[in-house]
Design a protein around this motif. Sequence first.
Motif, PDB file in Angstrom:
ATOM      1  N   PHE A  17       1.140  -0.899  -0.135  1.00  0.00           N
ATOM      2  CA  PHE A  17       0.123   0.399  -0.215  1.00  0.00           C
ATOM      3  C   PHE A  17       1.155   1.185  -0.195  1.00  0.00           C
ATOM      4  CE2 PHE A  17      -3.514  -2.878   0.547  1.00  0.00           C
ATOM      5  CZ  PHE A  17      -4.612  -2.057   1.148  1.00  0.00           C
ATOM      6  N   ASP A  18       0.557   1.902  -1.162  1.00  0.00           N
ATOM      7  CA  ASP A  18       1.377   3.108  -1.140  1.00  0.00           C
ATOM      8  C   ASP A  18       0.260   4.352  -1.197  1.00  0.00           C
ATOM      9  OD1 ASP A  18       3.554   5.417  -1.673  1.00  0.00           O
ATOM     10  OD2 ASP A  18       3.401   4.802  -3.547  1.00  0.00           O
ATOM     11  N   HIS A  19       0.298   4.684  -0.016  1.00  0.00           N
ATOM     12  CA  HIS A  19      -0.174   6.637   1.042  1.00  0.00           C
ATOM     13  C   HIS A  19      -1.232   6.224  -0.113  1.00  0.00           C
ATOM     14  CE1 HIS A  19       2.866   8.571   1.196  1.00  0.00           C
ATOM     15  NE2 HIS A  19       3.990   8.503   0.922  1.00  0.00           N
ATOM     16  N   LEU A  81      -9.134  -4.940   3.617  1.00  0.00           N
ATOM     17  CA  LEU A  81      -8.811  -6.382   2.615  1.00  0.00           C
ATOM     18  C   LEU A  81      -9.556  -6.162   1.749  1.00  0.00           C
ATOM     19  CD1 LEU A  81      -9.777  -8.609   6.145  1.00  0.00           C
ATOM     20  CD2 LEU A  81      -7.497  -7.280   5.270  1.00  0.00           C
ATOM     21  N   LYS A  82     -11.031  -5.500   1.516  1.00  0.00           N
ATOM     22  CA  LYS A  82     -11.161  -5.546  -0.308  1.00  0.00           C
ATOM     23  C   LYS A  82     -10.265  -5.365  -1.031  1.00  0.00           C
ATOM     24  CE  LYS A  82     -16.436  -5.828   2.451  1.00  0.00           C
ATOM     25  NZ  LYS A  82     -17.302  -4.867   2.700  1.00  0.00           N
ATOM     26  N   LEU A  83      -9.331  -4.396  -0.731  1.00  0.00           N
ATOM     27  CA  LEU A  83      -9.172  -3.293  -1.663  1.00  0.00           C
ATOM     28  C   LEU A  83      -7.700  -4.174  -1.835  1.00  0.00           C
ATOM     29  CD1 LEU A  83      -8.375   0.192   0.290  1.00  0.00           C
ATOM     30  CD2 LEU A  83      -8.822  -0.821  -2.181  1.00  0.00           C
ATOM     31  N   VAL A  84      -7.188  -5.273  -0.862  1.00  0.00           N
ATOM     32  CA  VAL A  84      -6.520  -6.430  -1.147  1.00  0.00           C
ATOM     33  C   VAL A  84      -6.898  -7.573  -1.961  1.00  0.00           C
ATOM     34  CG1 VAL A  84      -5.205  -8.434  -0.323  1.00  0.00           C
ATOM     35  CG2 VAL A  84      -4.983  -5.785   0.339  1.00  0.00           C
ATOM     36  N   ALA A  85      -8.277  -7.408  -1.785  1.00  0.00           N
ATOM     37  CA  ALA A  85      -8.809  -8.517  -2.712  1.00  0.00           C
ATOM     38  C   ALA A  85      -8.987  -8.284  -4.129  1.00  0.00           C
ATOM     39  CB  ALA A  85     -10.215  -9.490  -1.657  1.00  0.00           C
ATOM     40  N   LEU A  88     -12.203  -3.689  -4.013  1.00  0.00           N
ATOM     41  CA  LEU A  88     -12.456  -2.280  -4.181  1.00  0.00           C
ATOM     42  C   LEU A  88     -11.343  -1.701  -5.083  1.00  0.00           C
ATOM     43  CD1 LEU A  88     -13.419  -0.962  -0.849  1.00  0.00           C
ATOM     44  CD2 LEU A  88     -15.076  -0.983  -3.189  1.00  0.00           C
ATOM     45  N   GLU A  89     -11.362   0.000  -5.519  1.00  0.00           N
ATOM     46  CA  GLU A  89     -10.489   0.581  -5.799  1.00  0.00           C
ATOM     47  C   GLU A  89     -10.024   1.420  -5.238  1.00  0.00           C
ATOM     48  OE1 GLU A  89      -8.038  -0.464  -8.771  1.00  0.00           O
ATOM     49  OE2 GLU A  89      -9.123  -2.121  -8.917  1.00  0.00           O
ATOM     50  N   PRO A  90      -8.800   1.565  -5.169  1.00  0.00           N
ATOM     51  CA  PRO A  90      -8.591   3.108  -4.098  1.00  0.00           C
ATOM     52  C   PRO A  90      -8.507   4.279  -4.744  1.00  0.00           C
ATOM     53  CG  PRO A  90      -6.731   1.968  -4.774  1.00  0.00           C
ATOM     54  CD  PRO A  90      -7.102   0.954  -5.029  1.00  0.00           C
ATOM     55  N   SER A  91      -8.575   5.450  -3.870  1.00  0.00           N
ATOM     56  CA  SER A  91      -9.056   7.073  -4.178  1.00  0.00           C
ATOM     57  C   SER A  91      -8.076   7.718  -4.761  1.00  0.00           C
ATOM     58  CB  SER A  91     -10.141   7.364  -3.326  1.00  0.00           C
ATOM     59  OG  SER A  91     -11.228   7.188  -2.591  1.00  0.00           O
ATOM     60  N   HIS A  92      -6.850   7.288  -3.991  1.00  0.00           N
ATOM     61  CA  HIS A  92      -5.608   7.613  -4.623  1.00  0.00           C
ATOM     62  C   HIS A  92      -4.813   7.074  -4.124  1.00  0.00           C
ATOM     63  CE1 HIS A  92      -8.574  11.527  -3.553  1.00  0.00           C
ATOM     64  NE2 HIS A  92      -7.765  11.611  -4.469  1.00  0.00           N
ATOM     65  N   GLY A  93      -3.807   6.518  -3.877  1.00  0.00           N
ATOM     66  CA  GLY A  93      -2.277   6.138  -4.025  1.00  0.00           C
ATOM     67  C   GLY A  93      -3.151   4.977  -4.890  1.00  0.00           C
ATOM     68  N   THR A  94      -1.803   3.497  -4.983  1.00  0.00           N
ATOM     69  CA  THR A  94      -1.666   2.368  -5.298  1.00  0.00           C
ATOM     70  C   THR A  94      -1.812   1.583  -3.952  1.00  0.00           C
ATOM     71  OG1 THR A  94       0.296   2.912  -4.898  1.00  0.00           O
ATOM     72  CG2 THR A  94      -0.529   3.270  -7.094  1.00  0.00           C
ATOM     73  N   VAL A  95      -2.589   0.345  -4.713  1.00  0.00           N
ATOM     74  CA  VAL A  95      -2.597  -1.181  -3.987  1.00  0.00           C
ATOM     75  C   VAL A  95      -1.944  -2.062  -4.924  1.00  0.00           C
ATOM     76  CG1 VAL A  95      -3.620  -2.336  -2.954  1.00  0.00           C
ATOM     77  CG2 VAL A  95      -4.740  -0.610  -2.296  1.00  0.00           C
ATOM     78  N   LYS A  96      -0.484  -2.681  -4.705  1.00  0.00           N
ATOM     79  CA  LYS A  96      -0.331  -3.924  -5.571  1.00  0.00           C
ATOM     80  C   LYS A  96      -0.187  -4.737  -4.566  1.00  0.00           C
ATOM     81  CE  LYS A  96       3.220  -0.496  -7.862  1.00  0.00           C
ATOM     82  NZ  LYS A  96       4.425  -0.374  -7.943  1.00  0.00           N
ATOM     83  N   VAL A  97      -0.611  -6.074  -5.633  1.00  0.00           N
ATOM     84  CA  VAL A  97      -0.500  -7.198  -4.958  1.00  0.00           C
ATOM     85  C   VAL A  97       0.181  -8.519  -5.903  1.00  0.00           C
ATOM     86  CG1 VAL A  97      -2.162  -9.044  -4.108  1.00  0.00           C
ATOM     87  CG2 VAL A  97      -2.955  -7.475  -3.765  1.00  0.00           C
TER      88      VAL A  97
END
Length: 254
Positions: A17-19, A81-85, A88-97
């Motif tokens: 998770f980045d910001h 957890l829903k962002l990881v799965a 959901l998509e983040p409003s700002h920042g990035t989620v990498k899995v």
Amino acid sequence: MAKAKNKQVDADIMIEFDHVDMIFNIASEQLNNLKEYFIKLVKHQLFFEEFKALKDISFQIKRGEVYGVVGTNGSGKSTLLKLVAGVLEPSHGTVKVNGTIAPIIELGAGFDFELTARENVYLNGALLGYSEKFIDENYDKIIDFAEVREFQDMPIKNYSSGMVARIAFAIATVTTPDILVVDEALSVGDFRFQEKCEKRIDELVHKYGTTLLFVSHSIEQVERVCERALWIEKGEMRMQGPVKEVCEAYRAGV
């Protein structure tokens, strides 16, 4: 040589998770039906307030780590957890899995409660990407782990929440996913079955290198299962580090 080293470091990071901010728009007034909603929408009388469920969250989880998330109700744990799965998509920042993921993020998610356990094993397995042949080959293993063989042809609407959790966990862990995401699913089972699940988690982590992201209201269970932890409160990151230190701070700060 330096580039190769960087690639290796990146390959070991399974979740990053980045910001990250997660913002939901909530209607500023209660609407009783869809007709009222559309009338106000057409007349430009529909107003929303922003609710920030997560605020500037940054952390990394490496391959094979057992990572816990703690916080009071409404702190943003399930949203994370829903962002990881990928729900959901983040409003700002990035989620990498990186890698395959088996999520158990809501009790009964991916199940049809009118169907039997047998039918739901195939339904939920298909949603997780399992082939029908794979489920055929592993069906008995799933049913026996969940301990519901004598109830397999009963609609799961007649099951207890603990029995549903058993089936969900058994389906998700019949493979060896790169990442296993568990949200409260173990807390509804009896103590003996919790121990059984914890042994399976330990096997996945230490034998197959699975990464676990685990949420539970039971601080004792987080301390028992996890190595590192993140504490979030009202969407904000309060602390992350060794699980014992985070859980002690959480107890003292709540």
